[in-house]
Motif scaffolding. Structure first.
Motif, short mmCIF file in Angstrom:
data_model
loop_
_atom_site.label_atom_id
_atom_site.label_comp_id
_atom_site.label_asym_id
_atom_site.label_seq_id
_atom_site.Cartn_x
_atom_site.Cartn_y
_atom_site.Cartn_z
N LEU A 90 -40.36 -12.45 36.01
CA LEU A 90 -39.49 -12.37 37.18
C LEU A 90 -38.31 -13.31 36.98
O LEU A 90 -38.37 -14.25 36.19
CB LEU A 90 -40.27 -12.77 38.44
CG LEU A 90 -41.45 -11.86 38.78
CD1 LEU A 90 -42.23 -12.43 39.96
CD2 LEU A 90 -40.97 -10.45 39.09
N ALA A 91 -37.24 -13.07 37.71
CA ALA A 91 -36.03 -13.88 37.59
C ALA A 91 -36.31 -15.34 37.91
O ALA A 91 -37.10 -15.65 38.80
CB ALA A 91 -34.96 -13.34 38.54
N GLN A 92 -35.66 -16.25 37.19
CA GLN A 92 -35.75 -17.69 37.39
C GLN A 92 -37.18 -18.21 37.29
O GLN A 92 -37.49 -19.26 37.85
CB GLN A 92 -35.15 -18.08 38.75
CG GLN A 92 -33.74 -17.62 38.98
CD GLN A 92 -32.77 -18.23 37.98
OE1 GLN A 92 -32.97 -19.33 37.53
NE2 GLN A 92 -31.75 -17.48 37.61
N GLY A 93 -38.10 -17.49 36.63
CA GLY A 93 -39.47 -17.96 36.47
C GLY A 93 -40.28 -17.91 37.74
O GLY A 93 -41.32 -18.55 37.85
N ILE A 94 -39.83 -17.15 38.73
CA ILE A 94 -40.55 -17.04 40.01
C ILE A 94 -41.90 -16.39 39.77
O ILE A 94 -42.04 -15.47 38.97
CB ILE A 94 -39.73 -16.21 41.02
CG1 ILE A 94 -38.44 -16.95 41.36
CG2 ILE A 94 -40.54 -15.92 42.28
CD1 ILE A 94 -37.46 -16.14 42.17
N SER A 95 -42.90 -16.86 40.46
CA SER A 95 -44.25 -16.33 40.32
C SER A 95 -44.84 -16.08 41.70
O SER A 95 -44.73 -16.93 42.58
CB SER A 95 -45.12 -17.32 39.55
OG SER A 95 -46.44 -16.86 39.47
N PHE A 96 -45.44 -14.92 41.90
CA PHE A 96 -46.13 -14.59 43.15
C PHE A 96 -47.62 -14.51 42.86
O PHE A 96 -48.01 -14.04 41.80
CB PHE A 96 -45.64 -13.26 43.70
CG PHE A 96 -44.19 -13.27 44.09
CD1 PHE A 96 -43.78 -13.89 45.24
CD2 PHE A 96 -43.25 -12.66 43.28
CE1 PHE A 96 -42.44 -13.92 45.60
CE2 PHE A 96 -41.90 -12.67 43.63
CZ PHE A 96 -41.50 -13.31 44.79
N ALA A 97 -48.43 -14.94 43.80
CA ALA A 97 -49.87 -14.95 43.59
C ALA A 97 -50.41 -13.56 43.27
O ALA A 97 -51.33 -13.42 42.50
CB ALA A 97 -50.57 -15.52 44.84
N SER A 98 -49.84 -12.52 43.86
CA SER A 98 -50.32 -11.17 43.64
C SER A 98 -49.67 -10.50 42.43
O SER A 98 -50.00 -9.39 42.10
CB SER A 98 -50.10 -10.32 44.89
OG SER A 98 -48.70 -10.23 45.14
N SER A 99 -48.74 -11.18 41.77
CA SER A 99 -48.01 -10.61 40.64
C SER A 99 -48.88 -10.66 39.38
O SER A 99 -49.56 -11.62 39.12
CB SER A 99 -46.71 -11.36 40.41
OG SER A 99 -46.06 -10.85 39.27
N SER A 100 -48.81 -9.60 38.59
CA SER A 100 -49.55 -9.59 37.34
C SER A 100 -48.65 -9.90 36.16
O SER A 100 -49.08 -9.84 35.02
CB SER A 100 -50.22 -8.22 37.15
OG SER A 100 -49.23 -7.22 37.06
N THR A 101 -47.38 -10.23 36.39
CA THR A 101 -46.46 -10.52 35.29
C THR A 101 -46.57 -11.98 34.91
O THR A 101 -46.91 -12.85 35.72
CB THR A 101 -45.00 -10.22 35.66
OG1 THR A 101 -44.64 -11.00 36.78
CG2 THR A 101 -44.81 -8.75 35.95
N ASP A 102 -46.27 -12.28 33.69
CA ASP A 102 -46.28 -13.64 33.19
C ASP A 102 -44.88 -14.21 33.35
O ASP A 102 -43.95 -13.72 32.76
CB ASP A 102 -46.69 -13.63 31.71
CG ASP A 102 -46.74 -15.01 31.11
OD1 ASP A 102 -46.91 -15.10 29.90
OD2 ASP A 102 -46.60 -16.01 31.86
N ALA A 103 -44.71 -15.22 34.17
CA ALA A 103 -43.39 -15.76 34.47
C ALA A 103 -43.05 -16.96 33.60
O ALA A 103 -42.43 -17.90 34.04
CB ALA A 103 -43.34 -16.14 35.95
N THR A 104 -43.43 -16.93 32.34
CA THR A 104 -43.08 -18.06 31.46
C THR A 104 -41.82 -17.78 30.72
O THR A 104 -41.38 -16.71 30.54
CB THR A 104 -44.21 -18.34 30.46
OG1 THR A 104 -44.46 -17.16 29.68
CG2 THR A 104 -45.46 -18.81 31.16
#
Length: 104
Positions: A90-104
């Motif tokens: 996600l943009a700017q390393g944003i992470s959501f608890a329900s997200s399955s993407t790796d925001a590193t």
């Protein structure tokens, strides 16, 4: 890739564009050919890189005259992102608890 460039460039909007590919030659060709203020490879079009040139192309955005790149008004410059990973961050390393993407 030629059709993707044609479709991207034939519209009047040009704020942000993205292409997904594993071929680095296609990625570089896309970054040079896409008429957008933000040109992305393997990342979505939402969000913006805070330190990058921003303002859009064509009928979207107002150019880059008010930003730190104002002296470059006569040059075509884009901010390009390339994701070599297997996940979609996600943009700017944003992470959501329900997200399955790796925001590193």
């Amino acid at each position: 890739m030629e059709e993707a460039v044609r479709m991207n460039n034939c519209v009047s909007q040009g704020l942000s564009s993205a292409l997904f590919t594993r071929d680095l030659r296609i990625a570089w060709s896309w970054m040079r050919a896409a008429h957008s203020g933000l040109v992305n490879v393997n990342v979505g079009t939402s969000g913006a890189e805070v330190g990058g040139a921003f303002g859009g192309e064509k009928d979207t955005g107002g150019g880059r005259e008010s930003g730190s790149d104002s002296w470059k008004a006569y040059c075509r410059r884009v901010t390009a992102s390339v994701n070599f990973g297997a996940s979609l961050p996600l943009a700017q390393g944003i992470s959501f608890a329900s997200s399955s993407t790796d925001a590193t």
